[in-house]
Scaffold this motif. Structure first.
Motif, PDB file in Angstrom:
ATOM      1  N   ASP A  69       0.803  -1.234   0.000  1.00  0.00           N
ATOM      2  CA  ASP A  69       0.000   0.000   0.000  1.00  0.00           C
ATOM      3  C   ASP A  69       0.832   1.279   0.000  1.00  0.00           C
ATOM      4  O   ASP A  69       0.355   2.332   0.429  1.00  0.00           O
ATOM      5  N   ALA A 105      -4.308  -2.933  -9.044  1.00  0.00           N
ATOM      6  CA  ALA A 105      -4.241  -2.311  -7.729  1.00  0.00           C
ATOM      7  C   ALA A 105      -4.935  -3.169  -6.674  1.00  0.00           C
ATOM      8  O   ALA A 105      -5.917  -2.771  -6.040  1.00  0.00           O
ATOM      9  N   HIS A 356       1.045  -1.631  -5.001  1.00  0.00           N
ATOM     10  CA  HIS A 356       0.069  -0.734  -5.648  1.00  0.00           C
ATOM     11  C   HIS A 356       0.044   0.571  -4.880  1.00  0.00           C
ATOM     12  O   HIS A 356       0.678   0.695  -3.825  1.00  0.00           O
ATOM     13  N   TYR A 358      -2.416   4.027  -3.391  1.00  0.00           N
ATOM     14  CA  TYR A 358      -3.380   4.136  -2.297  1.00  0.00           C
ATOM     15  C   TYR A 358      -4.026   5.513  -2.331  1.00  0.00           C
ATOM     16  O   TYR A 358      -3.386   6.493  -2.698  1.00  0.00           O
ATOM     17  N   LYS A 368      -7.373   1.163  -2.231  1.00  0.00           N
ATOM     18  CA  LYS A 368      -6.979   1.045  -3.640  1.00  0.00           C
ATOM     19  C   LYS A 368      -8.188   0.567  -4.445  1.00  0.00           C
ATOM     20  O   LYS A 368      -9.201   1.235  -4.477  1.00  0.00           O
ATOM     21  N   ASP A 375      -3.952   4.813  -7.564  1.00  0.00           N
ATOM     22  CA  ASP A 375      -3.967   3.403  -7.189  1.00  0.00           C
ATOM     23  C   ASP A 375      -2.927   2.586  -7.943  1.00  0.00           C
ATOM     24  O   ASP A 375      -2.430   1.570  -7.434  1.00  0.00           O
TER      25      ASP A 375
END
Length: 519
Positions: A69, A105, A356, A358, A368, A375
């Motif tokens: 994240d 994501a 990915h 956030y 996400k 994302d």
């Protein structure tokens, strides 16, 4: 009197014949010895030439940090408000990629895509609850590839989303801890809720919710009270143990994933009032399926079941997220310090990536699970011995590129059916352009959203799996901001642009044909 020797095959009678036979035997033995010696030399030459058996002292180690994240919102990416000294130092020792994108994501498919070097359409996994081995039990993954080449392969913390996924590829596998809190009162409250849920016979999903406590926690504890501190220690111990053997080590830190729980000293690095509240407005004309209700956050105690967060909740969560980023950064620093102390830094390729991006209140949304820029864009740094230090690349890169890059940097062949491209040229010349765009995707039921990030634009098509019909289009201008204000897909003045981007997206979706990505 005549003598004979059966074992020696020799008699006094016919002594001339015996002499001739003995001479022939000696000559034959010499020929055999010469042949064996020749084969031995050939075997040695093949042994030394084969990468699998090459001198381990010449082979580069690989250390990969997985950060969950993590937005590219770090000091080295220009976010002066974030304290990330260890990652900043790593960026100065390698190449930082400003336009790096994950393929989806979401934890599970993103990590599987990276570890196989294949797009989600090729792995067959676009959901959270499907491990790789369920769909591709014999897939050649990054650790499997290196283990076959004689490397020690080690996994600590959250590497795959499913802890024991691809377990046969690892020499040493220690999965992520289930403990997310350090405050005894919080742990006891969760224990009681879970016990009550079991008495009521609640289902699996309901029980998962009961296992969640508050969305934030600030405790007066040492780093090891939380799982990431333990993971750092596991990695350090492994470095000491395997210092004389070529290794691929994957170290997965869970923070800054929810809950935003970290030792108090990392919270103390930031002042709550310095965190702003983003604009909660949605892009005008954006389709509803482009967003989610961010149920991941709502499942935590104290979060509203529907509707936006208050300004105070937003600031508290952003404060907690920043604290967790600094906590994760400190763990990276510990592992890197040990790598240097052991004298392994100059023979180790180090990669840091986020699985990915956030959202932190942008659009009034969190977490996400979308195709938006926030994302899909991720932090990504590659530091390789003998390559450029302190470089920055604006070329589009994807996480499927990690597999072929590491294969090339360690002198191996890139296996067939990898969808990525080696980033080796960018590690020598960051100004080189490897691709002109990057591809991501996200599923909404039977509709798949494919999203292409061009130099200025993000273009997305939502395609029904059965009819292959495009049901929605999105076009966002990112010239000035990663947070778009309006969907321009239906703007008549952008019709030619939409047509061009649609053609590019269609080409990009021809999975496995890497040539369509090259400029």
């Amino acid at each position: 009197m005549r003598k004979s020797s059966v074992d020696g095959n020799e008699t006094l009678e016919g002594s001339n014949l015996a002499s001739i036979s003995s001479a022939s035997a000696v000559e034959m033995n010499r020929s055999r010895l010469s042949f064996v010696r020749g084969c031995g030399m050939l075997a040695v030459m093949l042994f030394l030439a084969c990468p699998l058996f090459a001198d381990s002292s010449d082979r580069k180690n690989v250390l990969i940090f997985f950060i969950d994240d993590l937005r590219p919102e770090l000091n080295c990416y220009g976010a002066d408000s974030i304290k990330s000294p260890a990652i900043d130092k790593l960026a100065k020792e390698g190449v930082l990629f400003e336009r790096a994108y994950c393929q989806q994501a979401l934890c599970a498919p993103s990590r599987i895509s990276m570890m196989t070097g294949q797009y989600p359409d090729n792995t067959g996994i676009s959901g959270l609850f499907t491990p790789l081995t369920k769909v591709q039990p014999k897939a050649l993954t990054l650790p499997g590839y290196f283990r076959k080449r004689g490397y020690v392969t080690c996994s600590y913390g959250k590497v795959y989303h499913h802890g024991r996924d691809d377990s046969e590829s690892w020499s040493d596998l220690v999965t992520k801890s289930a403990v997310k809190y350090a405050n005894p009162k919080t742990l006891e409250a969760i224990k009681q809720r879970v016990a009550e849920g079991k008495k009521k016979g609640l289902g699996v999903d309901e029980m998962r919710t009961l296992e969640k406590g508050p969305a934030v926690e600030m405790a007066e504890v040492e780093d090891e009270a939380y799982p990431d501190g333990q993971v750092a220690n596991q990695a350090i111990e492994s470095l000491r143990k395997n210092r004389d053997r070529p290794f691929l080590m994957c170290v997965g830190f869970a923070k800054p994933h929810l809950p935003f729980a970290a030792p108090k000293r990392y919270w103390d690095l930031y002042e709550r009032d310095l965190f702003d509240v983003p604009d909660r407005g949605l892009p005008v004309g954006a389709p509803s399926l482009a967003f989610t209700p961010w149920g991941e956050l709502r499942a935590y105690l104290g979060m509203p079941e529907q509707g936006p967060l208050t300004d105070d909740q937003t600031k508290e969560l952003k404060h907690g997220y920043a604290a967790c980023v600094s906590y994760a950064d400190a763990q990276v620093g510990k592992v890197m310090a040990e790598l240097e102390r052991l004298g392994l830094r100059e023979k180790t390729i180090v990669i840091l990536w986020g699985d990915h991006g956030y959202k932190l209140g942008e659009f009034g949304a969190w977490c996400k699970h979308t195709n938006f820029e926030l994302d899909t864009r991720v932090p990504f740094i590659v530091s390789a011995p003998g390559r450029l230090r302190g470089g920055r690349s604006k070329s589009f890169v994807e996480m499927v590129d990690i597999f072929p890059t590491l294969a090339e940097l360690t002198g191996g062949e890139v296996p067939a059916r990898r969808d990525g491209l080696s980033l080796e040229p960018l590690l020598r010349d960051p100004g080189h352009e490897l691709r002109s765009y990057a591809l991501s995707q996200y599923a909404r039921g039977s509709t798949m959203g494919y999203s292409l990030r061009d130099g200025r634009w993000r273009y997305t098509e939502w395609i029904q799996s059965g009819t292959k019909k495009v049901v929605f289009r999105e076009l966002y201008d990112h010239h000035e901001s990663p947070v778009p204000a309006v969907n321009l897909a239906d703007d008549p003045e952008r019709a030619e642009l939409v047509t061009r981007l649609s053609e590019q997206l269609d080409a990009a979706r021809r999975v496995g044909d890497s040539k369509v990505y090259q400029k």
